[in-house]
Design a protein around this motif. Structure first.
Motif, PDB file in Angstrom:
ATOM      1  N   SER A 176       1.300   0.254  -7.759  1.00  0.00           N
ATOM      2  CA  SER A 176       2.275  -0.841  -7.709  1.00  0.00           C
ATOM      3  C   SER A 176       3.288  -0.693  -8.835  1.00  0.00           C
ATOM      4  O   SER A 176       3.001  -0.095  -9.873  1.00  0.00           O
ATOM      5  CB  SER A 176       1.570  -2.200  -7.849  1.00  0.00           C
ATOM      6  OG  SER A 176       0.632  -2.403  -6.816  1.00  0.00           O
ATOM      7  N   SER A 211      -7.033  -5.638  -4.574  1.00  0.00           N
ATOM      8  CA  SER A 211      -6.228  -6.264  -3.529  1.00  0.00           C
ATOM      9  C   SER A 211      -6.549  -7.754  -3.427  1.00  0.00           C
ATOM     10  O   SER A 211      -7.430  -8.267  -4.123  1.00  0.00           O
ATOM     11  CB  SER A 211      -6.505  -5.593  -2.182  1.00  0.00           C
ATOM     12  OG  SER A 211      -7.866  -5.786  -1.819  1.00  0.00           O
ATOM     13  N   ASP A 265      -2.236  -2.844  -7.394  1.00  0.00           N
ATOM     14  CA  ASP A 265      -2.718  -1.520  -7.017  1.00  0.00           C
ATOM     15  C   ASP A 265      -2.321  -0.533  -8.105  1.00  0.00           C
ATOM     16  O   ASP A 265      -1.365  -0.775  -8.858  1.00  0.00           O
ATOM     17  CB  ASP A 265      -2.105  -1.108  -5.679  1.00  0.00           C
ATOM     18  CG  ASP A 265      -2.648   0.219  -5.196  1.00  0.00           C
ATOM     19  OD1 ASP A 265      -3.766   0.248  -4.657  1.00  0.00           O
ATOM     20  OD2 ASP A 265      -1.946   1.238  -5.379  1.00  0.00           O
ATOM     21  N   SER A 292       1.455  -6.287  -4.701  1.00  0.00           N
ATOM     22  CA  SER A 292       1.242  -5.177  -3.769  1.00  0.00           C
ATOM     23  C   SER A 292       2.201  -4.037  -4.114  1.00  0.00           C
ATOM     24  O   SER A 292       1.967  -3.283  -5.039  1.00  0.00           O
ATOM     25  CB  SER A 292       1.404  -5.647  -2.322  1.00  0.00           C
ATOM     26  OG  SER A 292       2.654  -6.290  -2.117  1.00  0.00           O
ATOM     27  N   ASN A 302       5.142  -9.443  -3.415  1.00  0.00           N
ATOM     28  CA  ASN A 302       5.831  -8.192  -3.071  1.00  0.00           C
ATOM     29  C   ASN A 302       7.324  -8.482  -3.159  1.00  0.00           C
ATOM     30  O   ASN A 302       7.980  -8.762  -2.163  1.00  0.00           O
ATOM     31  CB  ASN A 302       5.446  -7.707  -1.682  1.00  0.00           C
ATOM     32  CG  ASN A 302       6.004  -6.327  -1.389  1.00  0.00           C
ATOM     33  OD1 ASN A 302       6.433  -5.609  -2.285  1.00  0.00           O
ATOM     34  ND2 ASN A 302       6.015  -5.946  -0.124  1.00  0.00           N
ATOM     35  N   ARG A 321       0.208 -13.667  -3.422  1.00  0.00           N
ATOM     36  CA  ARG A 321       0.352 -12.260  -3.048  1.00  0.00           C
ATOM     37  C   ARG A 321       1.832 -11.890  -3.162  1.00  0.00           C
ATOM     38  O   ARG A 321       2.646 -12.309  -2.358  1.00  0.00           O
ATOM     39  CB  ARG A 321      -0.170 -12.014  -1.638  1.00  0.00           C
ATOM     40  CG  ARG A 321      -0.155 -10.550  -1.238  1.00  0.00           C
ATOM     41  CD  ARG A 321      -0.951 -10.320   0.028  1.00  0.00           C
ATOM     42  NE  ARG A 321      -0.440 -11.097   1.147  1.00  0.00           N
ATOM     43  CZ  ARG A 321      -1.037 -11.167   2.347  1.00  0.00           C
ATOM     44  NH1 ARG A 321      -2.181 -10.532   2.544  1.00  0.00           N
ATOM     45  NH2 ARG A 321      -0.514 -11.885   3.316  1.00  0.00           N
TER      46      ARG A 321
END
Length: 334
Positions: A181, A283, A178, A158, A125, A123
């Motif tokens: 994103s 997601s 997303d 994300s 970010n 994940r």
């Protein structure tokens, strides 16, 4: 005894009495002093014992935190039930940061070695960071995928997955994000300032002594040397080529043939899907449920132990050194 004799002896008697009283007073003062010293020594011993016990309790508490965190890490990852393994890549990718290669690689190995892992999700970010740290993680993902072919790896972006973060994502089997994103930024940058004119205005004379013709190259307080600028540009171009090669190897024919793809631009998730930078919109929970088929998510992200957090909170270098001893610890280009 005659009256005259009594009168003569009376002053002597009074003097003796006074001397006796003085002696008694001195004895009492001495006794009080001795008792006071003894009492003070007792108090000192009691306080000494108290502080020793407090120090022991403090060290015991630190040891308990370390052992408790160690047990939690073991119990959370050893042969657990069927699950999707989740690893967060948060913030700048750099050494001594949460998203360092050491932390991410350690988490990846634990996730792949867990018998209950059915798939791994990275994940992401992150705006990127060190190409070296990103390269380490990219290579380790490929190595683990070759050893555990039955375990798929998905990257889920994300808010942002740019530069070195996308470098890492490119090693996954598939990438999701997303629609809003930020994805891409396949490029390399090195920035700085020049202060030559400012020094001249201030009347400051820059002095630098080196051994080696180019040892002080790119010094912001000296005029640029075009040969050195060209050399540095070659370093950036080489790093950029390595980045491009890794992305092409990971994404293959899914990439759209567009010259802007490797220009350093960043796209929205929806645009990135058209460019072939990602495989779909979704997601982490979507990927776990619909693609891996295991909705139960187990987080393998390496986190600071309670001991490390405690050490940073109080700013105690000695405690941080203790954490290192106990083993609880885990380029301007970007």
């Amino acid at each position: 005894m005659t009256q005259d004799n009594w009168k003569e002896e009376s002053p002597r008697h009074d003097a003796a009495a006074s001397e006796g009283q003085l002696a008694d007073t001195q004895h009492r003062v001495l006794d009080n002093l001795v008792n006071s010293v003894v009492a003070e020594q007792r108090r000192s011993r009691r306080w000494g014992i108290f502080f020793k016990l407090l120090t022991f309790a403090y060290l015991f508490f630190l040891g308990y935190l370390f052992l408790a965190s160690d047990r939690l890490q073991i119990s959370g990852s050893a042969d657990s039930l069927s699950h999707t393994a989740l690893i967060d890549v948060q913030g700048v990718i750099a050494d001594n940061e949460p998203a360092s290669a050491d932390n991410i690689v350690s988490a990846l190995r634990e996730a792949f070695e867990d018998n209950g892992t059915k798939g791994v999700i990275l994940r992401i970010n992150s705006p990127g960071g060190s190409p070296v740290q990103s390269g380490y993680i990219y290579d380790e993902i490929n190595r683990l995928r070759s050893l555990h072919k039955e375990i798929p790896v998905y990257a889920v972006i994300s808010d942002i997955g740019a530069s070195g973060a996308y470098y890492i994502a490119a090693a996954a089997d598939q990438i999701y994000a997303d629609k809003a994103s930020l994805v891409g930024s396949i490029g390399v940058v090195s920035a700085g300032f020049g202060f030559v004119d400012l020094l001249e205005k201030l009347g400051v004379d820059r002095r630098i002594y080196t051994s080696g013709e180019h040892k002080g190259f790119l010094d912001p307080f000296q005029p640029q040397n075009q040969d050195e600028v060209a050399f540095w540009q070659s370093v950036l171009d080489t790093t950029h080529r390595q980045f491009i090669d890794s992305v092409k190897k990971g994404r293959g024919d899914r990439l759209k043939q567009d010259p802007a793809l490797f220009s350093g631009l960043v796209w929205s998730g929806e645009q990135a899907l058209d460019m072939g930078l990602i495989d779909g919109l979704g997601s982490s929970s979507f990927v776990a449920r619909e693609l891996i088929g295991e909705e139960e998510i187990l987080d393998f992200t390496r986190e600071e132990s309670p001991l490390e957090r405690f050490a940073k909170r109080i700013g105690a270098g000695a405690v941080e050194a203790l954490a290192l001893r106990l083993g609880t610890e885990g380029s301007p280009l970007r």
